[in-house]
Scaffold this motif. Sequence first.
Motif, PDB file in Angstrom:
ATOM      1  N   THR A 268       0.819  -1.206   0.000  1.00 45.88           N
ATOM      2  CA  THR A 268       0.000   0.000   0.000  1.00 45.88           C
ATOM      3  C   THR A 268       0.853   1.256   0.000  1.00 45.88           C
ATOM      4  O   THR A 268       0.468   2.282  -0.573  1.00 45.88           O
ATOM      5  N   ALA A 269       2.006   1.198   0.608  1.00 44.49           N
ATOM      6  CA  ALA A 269       2.858   2.382   0.730  1.00 44.49           C
ATOM      7  C   ALA A 269       3.316   2.908  -0.614  1.00 44.49           C
ATOM      8  O   ALA A 269       3.663   4.090  -0.739  1.00 44.49           O
ATOM      9  N   PHE A 270       3.322   2.060  -1.665  1.00 44.67           N
ATOM     10  CA  PHE A 270       3.926   2.436  -2.944  1.00 44.67           C
ATOM     11  C   PHE A 270       2.926   2.452  -4.102  1.00 44.67           C
ATOM     12  O   PHE A 270       3.335   2.606  -5.257  1.00 44.67           O
ATOM     13  N   ASN A 272       0.176   3.228  -7.012  1.00 39.04           N
ATOM     14  CA  ASN A 272      -0.031   4.312  -7.974  1.00 39.04           C
ATOM     15  C   ASN A 272       1.228   5.115  -8.245  1.00 39.04           C
ATOM     16  O   ASN A 272       1.205   6.344  -8.348  1.00 39.04           O
ATOM     17  N   ASN A 273       2.341   4.417  -8.306  1.00 40.12           N
ATOM     18  CA  ASN A 273       3.579   4.936  -8.876  1.00 40.12           C
ATOM     19  C   ASN A 273       3.898   4.026 -10.061  1.00 40.12           C
ATOM     20  O   ASN A 273       4.574   3.001  -9.899  1.00 40.12           O
ATOM     21  N   PRO A 274       3.413   4.342 -11.256  1.00 40.38           N
ATOM     22  CA  PRO A 274       3.457   3.395 -12.382  1.00 40.38           C
ATOM     23  C   PRO A 274       4.851   2.879 -12.712  1.00 40.38           C
ATOM     24  O   PRO A 274       4.978   1.765 -13.228  1.00 40.38           O
ATOM     25  N   LEU A 275       5.882   3.643 -12.412  1.00 41.48           N
ATOM     26  CA  LEU A 275       7.225   3.247 -12.813  1.00 41.48           C
ATOM     27  C   LEU A 275       8.013   2.589 -11.688  1.00 41.48           C
ATOM     28  O   LEU A 275       9.187   2.272 -11.859  1.00 41.48           O
ATOM     29  N   LEU A 276       7.382   2.375 -10.537  1.00 46.58           N
ATOM     30  CA  LEU A 276       8.043   1.665  -9.438  1.00 46.58           C
ATOM     31  C   LEU A 276       7.886   0.162  -9.627  1.00 46.58           C
ATOM     32  O   LEU A 276       6.855  -0.310 -10.118  1.00 46.58           O
ATOM     33  N   CYS A 277       8.865  -0.598  -9.191  1.00 46.86           N
ATOM     34  CA  CYS A 277       8.777  -2.054  -9.310  1.00 46.86           C
ATOM     35  C   CYS A 277       9.551  -2.707  -8.171  1.00 46.86           C
ATOM     36  O   CYS A 277      10.281  -2.048  -7.433  1.00 46.86           O
ATOM     37  N   GLY A 278       9.358  -3.993  -8.039  1.00 48.99           N
ATOM     38  CA  GLY A 278      10.053  -4.748  -7.004  1.00 48.99           C
ATOM     39  C   GLY A 278       9.201  -4.976  -5.783  1.00 48.99           C
ATOM     40  O   GLY A 278       8.126  -4.405  -5.613  1.00 48.99           O
ATOM     41  N   PHE A 279       9.700  -5.814  -4.924  1.00 49.36           N
ATOM     42  CA  PHE A 279       8.993  -6.162  -3.696  1.00 49.36           C
ATOM     43  C   PHE A 279       8.816  -4.916  -2.826  1.00 49.36           C
ATOM     44  O   PHE A 279       9.714  -4.100  -2.731  1.00 49.36           O
ATOM     45  N   PRO A 280       7.628  -4.701  -2.180  1.00 50.06           N
ATOM     46  CA  PRO A 280       6.496  -5.639  -2.058  1.00 50.06           C
ATOM     47  C   PRO A 280       5.434  -5.503  -3.145  1.00 50.06           C
ATOM     48  O   PRO A 280       4.360  -6.071  -2.997  1.00 50.06           O
ATOM     49  N   LEU A 281       5.675  -4.714  -4.181  1.00 52.47           N
ATOM     50  CA  LEU A 281       4.705  -4.623  -5.267  1.00 52.47           C
ATOM     51  C   LEU A 281       4.702  -5.917  -6.076  1.00 52.47           C
ATOM     52  O   LEU A 281       5.734  -6.567  -6.220  1.00 52.47           O
ATOM     53  N   GLN A 282       3.564  -6.270  -6.594  1.00 54.79           N
ATOM     54  CA  GLN A 282       3.465  -7.445  -7.455  1.00 54.79           C
ATOM     55  C   GLN A 282       3.823  -7.042  -8.884  1.00 54.79           C
ATOM     56  O   GLN A 282       3.082  -7.272  -9.838  1.00 54.79           O
ATOM     57  N   LYS A 283       4.984  -6.417  -9.024  1.00 53.28           N
ATOM     58  CA  LYS A 283       5.422  -5.936 -10.318  1.00 53.28           C
ATOM     59  C   LYS A 283       6.921  -6.150 -10.426  1.00 53.28           C
ATOM     60  O   LYS A 283       7.683  -5.664  -9.585  1.00 53.28           O
ATOM     61  N   THR A 284       7.321  -6.884 -11.434  1.00 50.43           N
ATOM     62  CA  THR A 284       8.733  -7.227 -11.572  1.00 50.43           C
ATOM     63  C   THR A 284       9.512  -6.103 -12.232  1.00 50.43           C
ATOM     64  O   THR A 284       8.952  -5.245 -12.917  1.00 50.43           O
ATOM     65  N   CYS A 285      10.805  -6.095 -11.985  1.00 48.45           N
ATOM     66  CA  CYS A 285      11.696  -5.125 -12.611  1.00 48.45           C
ATOM     67  C   CYS A 285      12.402  -5.797 -13.784  1.00 48.45           C
ATOM     68  O   CYS A 285      12.836  -6.953 -13.686  1.00 48.45           O
ATOM     69  N   ARG A 286      12.541  -5.094 -14.858  1.00 44.34           N
ATOM     70  CA  ARG A 286      13.174  -5.639 -16.060  1.00 44.34           C
ATOM     71  C   ARG A 286      14.580  -5.089 -16.191  1.00 44.34           C
ATOM     72  O   ARG A 286      14.820  -3.899 -16.016  1.00 44.34           O
TER      73      ARG A 286
END
Length: 712
Positions: A268-270, A272-286
Motif C-alpha cells: 500500500t505504501a507504494f 499508484n507509482n506506475p514506474l516503481l517495481c520490485g517487492f512488495p509490489l506485485q510488479k517485476t523489474c526488467r
Amino acid sequence: MLIRHINSLFTLTFVLNYASALTSDGLSLLSIKSAVDGGDTVFSDWNDNDDTPCNWTGVSCANISGISDPRVVGIALAGKNLTGYIPSELGNLAYLRRLNLHDNNFHGSIPDQIFNATSLHSLFLYGNNLSGDLPLSICNPNRLQNVDLSHNSLSGTLQKYLGNCRQLQRLILAGNNFSGEVPAGIFPALANLIQLDLSSNAFNGSLPYDIGQLKSLSGTLNLSFNHFTGKLPPSLGELPLTVSFDLRHNNFSGEIPQTGSFANQGPTAFLNNPLLCGFPLQKTCRDNGSTVVTPGTQSLTPRVNGDESKKGLKPGLIILISVADAVGVALIGLVIVYLYWRRKDSNGCSCSCSRRFGGNSKSKFCWFPCVSRFPNTDSEVESEKGDGGGGGGGSGGEGGKLIAIDKGFSFELDELLRASAYVLGKSGLGIVYKVVLGNGIPVAVRRLGEGGEQRYKEFVAEVQAIGRVKHPNVVKLRAYYWAPDEKLLISDFISNGNLASALKGQTSTILSWSTRLRIAKATARGLAYIHECSPRKYVHGDIKPSNILLDNEYQPYISDFGLNRLITITGNNPSSSGGFMGGALPYLTQTEKVNNYQAPEARVSSNRHTQKWDVYSFGVVLLELLTGRSPEFSPPTTSTSIEIPDLVKWVRKGFEDETPLSDMVDPMLLQEVHAKKEVLSVFHLALACTERDPDIRPRMKTVLESLEKIRT
C-alpha cells in the motif's frame, strides 16, 4: 493588505481612547474582534471596559514569574465558523504559547508579525482558507514545536530556512498548493521532528538525499498525492523501523530498495507509482530485456519461446488428466456408498440431555445430540429419530461430530453431557456456558445456532483455520461440534473477567500503570500475530476491552476471534459481541447499537474488512487504558454521517489545547508520576492508531515494536 492595516490602526486608536484600563494583551486581542465578521456578536463577552481579558471566551492566562498581572498564553477559537483575517497584532502577545484557530473561514495570508510572539510553540491553523507563502519569520519563535497548516490554500515552495525551526516536532502541510522541489539541507537540522506530512500538494522533483536523517520520526511519513519523481533515495531506509511510508500517487521510478525500513513496508505504501517495481509490489523489474522476479513475488505470465504458445496439449499430459479424472470420480463414489451404509446402520437413542444445556420437553432438539457410540476421539454421535419423549432427538436421525482440534485435549461427548454447566451469558454471538469436565478442567462452550446445515464444508474449513491460530495471548479453540441443527465451539475458559470489567472497577484489583502497559503489550502481540503470522493473515474485526479476557495474573487473551464469520455461516445475527469465548461471568453485556471501537470506515457496511480497522480499535483501547473513559463517555452523535468516537476527539482536542496531562489520564494513575513519559508515548501511539485515514495508521507490527520500546 493596506486596508487591513488601516482597520487595525483604527481599532487600536479607538481602544486607546476608550479602554485605557485594559491590559496590553487585551488591546491586542481586540484586534481579533475587529478582524472577524460580526465580531461584536461573536465575541460579546470581550468587553473593552474589562480590566483583564483572562475571563474572555477562548482566552487562557497564566502567571509569569516576575510579572504581577497574568498574561495571555493561549487562544482557542477553533471550529466556531469565524470569517475574517488573522490580525498581525497577535504578535504583540509576548507570552502567547498556543494559537488554535483551526476549522474556521479565515482568509488572506498568515501575517509575518504573529511570529514576533517569541513564546509561541503550537500553531494550529488547519481547515481555513488561508493563502500565500509560508512566512519567512516562521522560525523566529525558538520554542516552536507544532505547526499544522493543513487544508488551506497556501502555496509557494519550501525553503531551507525551515531548518532553523530546530525544536519543531510536527510539520503538517497536507492539502495545500505547495509546489517545487523539497531542497536538501532542511531535514538534518530537524532532529526533533516526529511527524512530517506533505501529502496532497504539488511538490515535484526527487526527494532530498538527506531525508533519512529524520531520526526522531515516528508514525507515518506521508508524501502521498504529489508529483515527486526519480528513484527512492536509499537513505529512506535509514529512518526508524517504526516509521510507515505513504508514497502513493507520485511518479517515483525504479526498483524499491530492500534495506532498513523499506523491508517493513507493505505494498500500500507504494501504490499508484506506475514506474516503481520490485517487492512488495506485485510488479517485476526488467533488466536488459529479461524479467527479474522480485523476492516474494511471482510472474503471473509464463514466458514462452518460439511457437510453443501456439501448440496444443501434449498426448502424455492428456492421458495424465484423464487418469486423474477417473480416480476423482471413483473416490466420490466410495464416499457416497460409505455415507449411505453409515446412515442405514445408525441406531436410535433416547435424549438424556434434556434441560441440561437448553433442551426441554418442547424443544425439537437437545443442546448436544444424543450419543449412540464412541468409536474414536471424533466421537461420532447420532440423533434420535423421534420417540415422542423427553425433549426431542435432533433432526430426523441426522447426527454430528465432536472434533478435537487440539489432539492433546481429548474427551468424549458423553463426558461433556454429564459435566456441570453454568450459563455465562448471551449475546449476538450465541449462548455461552462454563462446563467443568470430569477431570476438573473448565471449558467454555458456545452455542452458535441451528442454521447453516448446507454450509458444512465452509464451517469446518473456517473452524480448522481458527484452530491453527495458536498464540499465548489468543484464546485457544480446543474442539468443535457440528450437526445440521447444532454448532458448538469448545475453548479454554479464562477465569478473571475481561478488561472492560477491570477498568470499570468490577474486580478486586485496581489496574496500575505497569499492569495496563503489560496488558497493552501482550494484546498487541496477539493481534500482531493474527495479522502477520496466522495462516491467512486475518482481521479480527471486533477488538474492544470486553473481548480482551484476563486470567488471575492479568495476562490478556484476545477472544471472539473469527466468530463473526462463523455466525454468518450459521445464520445468526452478529450484532454484538460480549467477549464470551472463553470468558467468565463479567462478560455479560448489553447489545450495543453503535460500536464506538470501530474505525470510521468500518461503519459503512459495504466496505471490506481490513487490518487497519483492528489498528484503529486497538488505538481506542489504548486511550481507554490511559484515560479510564469508555468511547461513549459523552452522548454519541445523532448524525448519520461517519464520526470519530467522542473519546478520540476529546483526546485530540486536549493535546491541541495543551490540556494538562492530569486532566486526561485516569485518576487512578495520577500517583504514578514516574510514568509520565511512558504515558505520553502511549498517548502519541494511540493517536497514530486512530488517524481517520486508514492508510496513515501504522501496521500492528509497527505498533507492537513501538510499545516494546516503552519500558522493559
